[in-house]
Design an enzyme around this catalytic site. Structure first.
Site, PDB file in Angstrom:
ATOM      1  CG  HIS A  28      -1.910  -1.014   1.390  1.00 52.65           C
ATOM      2  ND1 HIS A  28      -2.001  -1.826   2.505  1.00 52.65           N
ATOM      3  CD2 HIS A  28      -2.921  -1.402   0.561  1.00 52.65           C
ATOM      4  CE1 HIS A  28      -3.025  -2.657   2.358  1.00 52.65           C
ATOM      5  NE2 HIS A  28      -3.597  -2.425   1.195  1.00 52.65           N
ATOM      6  CE  LYS A  52     -13.488  -6.895   2.600  1.00 47.18           C
ATOM      7  NZ  LYS A  52     -12.230  -6.417   2.009  1.00 47.18           N
ATOM      8  NE  ARG A 101      -2.794  -7.202  -4.316  1.00 45.69           N
ATOM      9  CZ  ARG A 101      -3.521  -7.362  -3.241  1.00 45.69           C
ATOM     10  NH1 ARG A 101      -2.957  -7.713  -2.104  1.00 45.69           N
ATOM     11  NH2 ARG A 101      -4.815  -7.201  -3.281  1.00 45.69           N
ATOM     12  CB  SER A 139      -4.128  -6.536   4.805  1.00 44.65           C
ATOM     13  OG  SER A 139      -3.848  -5.253   4.305  1.00 44.65           O
TER      14      SER A 139
HETATM   15  P1  ADP Z   1      -9.873  -3.584  -0.446  1.00 44.19           P
HETATM   16  O1  ADP Z   1     -10.646  -4.370   0.568  1.00 44.19           O
HETATM   17  O2  ADP Z   1     -10.552  -2.308  -0.857  1.00 44.19           O
HETATM   18  O3  ADP Z   1      -9.355  -4.358  -1.624  1.00 44.19           O
HETATM   19  P2  ADP Z   1      -7.114  -3.480   0.491  1.00 44.19           P
HETATM   20  O4  ADP Z   1      -6.585  -2.753   1.677  1.00 44.19           O
HETATM   21  O5  ADP Z   1      -6.955  -4.954   0.442  1.00 44.19           O
HETATM   22  O6  ADP Z   1      -8.621  -3.032   0.394  1.00 44.19           O
HETATM   23  O7  ADP Z   1      -6.465  -2.898  -0.835  1.00 44.19           O
HETATM   24  C1  ADP Z   1      -6.614  -1.554  -1.194  1.00 44.19           C
HETATM   25  C2  ADP Z   1      -6.005  -1.344  -2.566  1.00 44.19           C
HETATM   26  O8  ADP Z   1      -4.601  -1.547  -2.508  1.00 44.19           O
HETATM   27  C3  ADP Z   1      -6.516  -2.294  -3.643  1.00 44.19           C
HETATM   28  O9  ADP Z   1      -6.584  -1.581  -4.865  1.00 44.19           O
HETATM   29  C4  ADP Z   1      -5.443  -3.355  -3.713  1.00 44.19           C
HETATM   30  O10 ADP Z   1      -5.391  -3.961  -4.987  1.00 44.19           O
HETATM   31  C5  ADP Z   1      -4.200  -2.501  -3.464  1.00 44.19           C
HETATM   32  N1  ADP Z   1      -3.092  -3.294  -2.917  1.00 44.19           N
HETATM   33  C6  ADP Z   1      -3.078  -4.070  -1.823  1.00 44.19           C
HETATM   34  N2  ADP Z   1      -1.878  -4.653  -1.648  1.00 44.19           N
HETATM   35  C7  ADP Z   1      -1.101  -4.245  -2.687  1.00 44.19           C
HETATM   36  C8  ADP Z   1       0.254  -4.524  -3.114  1.00 44.19           C
HETATM   37  N3  ADP Z   1       1.039  -5.352  -2.427  1.00 44.19           N
HETATM   38  N4  ADP Z   1       0.680  -3.922  -4.248  1.00 44.19           N
HETATM   39  C9  ADP Z   1      -0.125  -3.110  -4.952  1.00 44.19           C
HETATM   40  N5  ADP Z   1      -1.402  -2.809  -4.614  1.00 44.19           N
HETATM   41  C10 ADP Z   1      -1.885  -3.375  -3.502  1.00 44.19           C
END
Ligand code: ADP
Length: 174
Positions: A28, A52, A101, A139
């Site tokens: 992130h 969630k 990703r 996460s």
């Molecule tokens: P959500 O539940 O909205 O998907 P996340 O916190 O899992 O929330 O992810 C938020 C955003 O960050 C999403 O667009 C996800 O694809 C991106 N993201 C999460 N981890 C990574 C990573 N390692 N590299 C690039 N983008 C990421």
């Protein structure tokens, strides 16, 4: 272009990076740093999603995000519990940032972006490709490792590592 999204000369380009951030990872943070360079203001906003069951409360997630982005002057951290496009209208933001990703991310993100476009044509989703270093990082992976007291220092900033340690205190009961 929609009237309420029309921007005059010299007006700010405001982007919103929405997500769960439960908790924020280096993946992130990499997106945040890169996006912050592209826009005048970047609002990282924690979705308060009642369906969630998160490990960290919205307040904790916001606090961790503030801590790890405090060196980035044009980044602010917020939370929302609304339709994303309506939240963005209130913030006068025009761009949604999302990270990609994998092909799996792409399919889900395409659905979300198309839905948001359907709801408000004046809002554009911009995707940023993951830094290959973090393409496997999520996460949920971090929580899985932390739960079993594995090392997460290469995956999350120190403040998040400490917060995870507090959540998963080893059980000393027999
Ligand atoms: P959500 O539940 O909205 O998907 P996340 O916190 O899992 O929330 O992810 C938020 C955003 O960050 C999403 O667009 C996800 O694809 C991106 N993201 C999460 N981890 C990574 C990573 N390692 N590299 C690039 N983008 C990421």
């Amino acid at each position: 272009m929609n009237q309420h999204h029309a921007r005059g000369e010299g007006e700010n380009r405001v982007a919103v990076y929405p997500g769960s951030f439960d908790p924020v990872t280096f993946g992130h943070l990499d997106i945040i740093r890169r996006a912050a360079k592209q826009f005048d203001r970047l609002i990282v906003s924690v979705l308060n999603n009642t369906t969630k069951s998160p490990l960290f409360s919205v307040e904790e997630r916001v606090e961790l995000l503030r801590e790890v982005t405090k060196d980035l002057p044009n980044v602010e951290v917020d939370s929302f519990r609304d339709l994303l496009v309506r939240y963005m209208r209130n913030k006068q933001a025009q761009i949604i940032i999302r990270g990609i990703r994998s092909v799996t991310d792409f399919e889900y993100e395409l659905q979300m972006a198309s839905t948001n476009r359907q709801l408000d044509e004046g809002i554009e989703t911009i995707f940023m490709m993951t830094n290959p270093k973090y393409s496997y990082l999520s996460s949920s992976i971090v929580k899985e490792i932390a739960k079993f007291h594995g090392a997460v220092q290469d995956l999350v900033p120190p403040a998040v590592e400490a917060a995870l340690r507090n959540k998963y205190v080893p059980n000393r009961q027999p």
